[in-house]
Write an enzyme that holds these catalytic residues in place. Structure first.
Site, PDB file in Angstrom:
ATOM      1  CG  ASP A  89      12.860 -19.277 -28.913  1.00 29.45           C
ATOM      2  OD1 ASP A  89      11.930 -18.458 -28.864  1.00 29.45           O
ATOM      3  OD2 ASP A  89      14.044 -18.942 -29.116  1.00 29.45           O
ATOM      4  CD  GLU A 108      14.228 -13.268 -28.304  1.00 35.63           C
ATOM      5  OE1 GLU A 108      14.547 -12.112 -28.024  1.00 35.63           O
ATOM      6  OE2 GLU A 108      14.739 -14.265 -27.740  1.00 35.63           O
TER       7      GLU A 108
END
Ligand SMILES: [Zn+2]
Length: 412
Positions: free
Chosen positions: A82, A177
């Site tokens: 991400d 994250e």
């Protein structure tokens, strides 16, 4: 290993929008993360990594089998798919700057965005290298697609050269994250590693082996609300007491905006409420974990003084632990850092041990029992349209991984 390989991988990955979304109710928070994960799994299968898979949470796991019969520890290479919610990751148009001349870089999609040498002193040492920037309208996503490109390039290298003697390597690509959920669904038993390395660090040659220890304090002030017309002697204004509370937290000595290096912080970051009740959220951070208790005591002391000054007001300070300094967990496996240093020296770097004024997925994993330092992989200006990376820095980070696999392959 060629710089073209790592560059081409990087350019492919950054063009898939994987921006995390805090307001999403799903895991992962956005579908693009699943798309990139699937692509990585397929690329690993194509490299001959037979067990590459993506689980129902989007996490990609794979094993590079050992090329020798020696018994040695399993290591893991970890990166997140991400990107930050702070800057758009949609329609990233990476621009490759070959043979960088040492100038300021004006980004053509928004010429008001300029990567200035004055603000990026590390550029001075990268003249002649290959840089990648955005066009100025999005982030780049080198955080953490530089890490992914390094891991994939190192995997390709090891799969193509079975004559390189190394131990087993687990690959793990995580999701979300950037919104604090990177390791929610990582099962350490399934991962099955003795030591891990996150590839999610700035520049080159740095080994993050220390992070903050972190607690969260929620200060709840309960007052008494009543119509202002009849408030004399009866109203107790929680808003006013909250203002006094924030004012009494040492600002010069304990704020993120006034401190650096190893200094801890007390950081009020959110206030909610009204006359009847107001809450203040405060981050407690220190490299030295026992000092968190001192900071909590300081908050408690302010609460008691203010309650004495405002009879009838109630102030409750509730402290909950968040994460612990990675260094505490790395003590039990000092080779995690030592071998990273050896690997960096073998590829000609002068490794530097660094500290992080924050947490990493590795601090959480280390706390859970998997010692996981963080390594440089060419990230610069994270979360910003001014983000950039250097291809040679990525390539050398990939070579560090190849060395690490060999060094751990010789260990017991
Ligand atoms: Zn990152």
């Amino acid at each position: 290993m060629t710089s073209d390989d790592v560059l081409n991988r990087f350019l492919r990955y950054v063009q898939i929008d994987t921006q995390a979304d805090e307001s999403s109710a799903t895991y992962p928070s956005t579908p693009g993360q699943l798309v990139l994960g699937r692509r990585l799994k397929d690329e690993l299968l194509a490299l001959g990594v037979r067990d590459a898979s993506q689980d129902e949470h989007g996490i990609v796991l794979a094993t590079l089998p050992a090329t020798h019969k020696k018994k040695c520890p399993v290591i893991a290479w970890i990166a997140h798919v991400d990107t930050s919610p702070e800057t758009s990751g949609h329609g990233v148009k990476p621009i490759v700057h070959r043979n960088y001349a040492g100038n300021d870089i004006v980004l053509p999609g928004d010429p008001s965005k300029v990567i200035r040498v004055a603000d990026n002193p590390e550029l001075a040492s990268l003249v002649g290298k290959m840089l990648v920037t955005t066009d100025g309208t999005t982030l780049l996503g080198a955080d953490d697609k530089a890490g992914i490109a390094c891991i994939m390039s190192a995997a390709a290298q090891l799969m193509a050269h079975p004559e390189i003697p190394h131990g087993p390597v687990r690959i793990c690509f995580t999701c979300d994250e950037e919104i604090g959920h990177g390791v929610d669904h990582v099962d350490l038993k399934t991962l099955g590693a003795h030591v891990g390395y996150t590839l999610d660090g700035g520049g080159t040659g740095e080994i993050d082996g220390e992070t903050f220890s972190a607690d969260l304090a929620v200060v709840t002030i309960t007052g008494v609300n009543i119509h202002p017309a009849i408030a004399r002697g009866r109203m107790i204004n929680a808003v006013r007491i909250a203002a006094a509370f924030v004012e009494r937290m040492p600002w010069q000595a304990l704020s993120p905006e006034t401190t650096c290096d190893r200094a801890g912080i007390l950081h009020p970051y959110k206030i909610d409420g009204g006359v009847a009740s107001t809450s203040i959220r405060v981050l407690l951070r220190d490299f030295d974990t026992p000092k968190l208790a001192e900071k909590a005591k300081l908050l408690q002391g302010i609460a008691e003084l203010l309650m004495a000054e405002h009879p009838g007001a109630k102030i409750d300070v509730k402290v909950t632990p968040q994460y612990r300094n990675m260094a505490e967990g790395l003590v039990k496996e000092p080779r995690a850092l030592d071998f990273a240093e050896v690997a960096m020296k073998r590829v000609g770097l002068s490794p530097k041990r660094t500290i992080v004024r924050g947490g990493t997925d590795g601090s959480r994993l280390t706390e859970l029992g998997l010692p996981t330092p963080n390594l440089s992989c060419g990230e610069h200006n994270l979360h910003s349209p001014l983000e950039w990376t250097c291809v040679e820095e990525m390539e050398i980070a990939a070579r560090v991984l190849v060395e690490l696999a060999q060094i751990w392959g010789d260990a017991h």
